[in-house]
Design an enzyme around this catalytic site. Sequence first.
Site, PDB file in Angstrom:
ATOM      1  N   GLU A  63       0.842  -1.206   0.000  1.00  0.00           N
ATOM      2  CA  GLU A  63       0.000   0.000   0.000  1.00  0.00           C
ATOM      3  C   GLU A  63       0.872   1.249   0.000  1.00  0.00           C
ATOM      4  O   GLU A  63       0.565   2.238  -0.685  1.00  0.00           O
ATOM      5  CB  GLU A  63      -0.941  -0.011   1.201  1.00  0.00           C
ATOM      6  N   GLU A  70       1.499   6.571  -7.032  1.00  0.00           N
ATOM      7  CA  GLU A  70       0.455   7.560  -7.343  1.00  0.00           C
ATOM      8  C   GLU A  70       0.983   8.980  -7.178  1.00  0.00           C
ATOM      9  O   GLU A  70       0.678   9.851  -8.000  1.00  0.00           O
ATOM     10  CB  GLU A  70      -0.762   7.328  -6.457  1.00  0.00           C
TER      11      GLU A  70
END
Length: 153
Positions: A63, A70
């Site tokens: 994660e 991102e």
Amino acid sequence: MRGLLHAFSYALRGLRYLLRTGRNFRLQLCAALYVLWTGWMARLTPAEWALELLCCAAVLSAEGLNTALELLADRVTREKDALIGQAKDCAAGAVLLLSLGAAAVWLVLTLGGGHHRAMLSWFLSAPWRAALFALSVPAALFWALRADTNEKR
């Protein structure tokens, strides 16, 4: 030695950023804490603990890497870009696959080998434990799903 300390401070800064801005990271962290709590209730063996801890660390790390990708992609452009979108989707898909695999490991460990009986006896031996567990879930979800804070770097 000084460089090593700087490296740790950067890593801690990254974790702080994930906790403050990463709703998905917070949700995964809550899931990991419940996995560890149920593992404790189930009285897992040392080998089972190692597997649980490894799965939790892998999901949280994935994660974090997804968030890093991102951020980098958003730095390149905020405009719609098909290739960047595909890269983001692939990274999110990888986290999903790892999370599903970790959930399967948790199910096998807690439901297999009679561990579910140990968990049930833990709850039944003191009903307040079940109430505490049940009340903690909405509180954890409230914390995990709260709005992200857009922290400036």
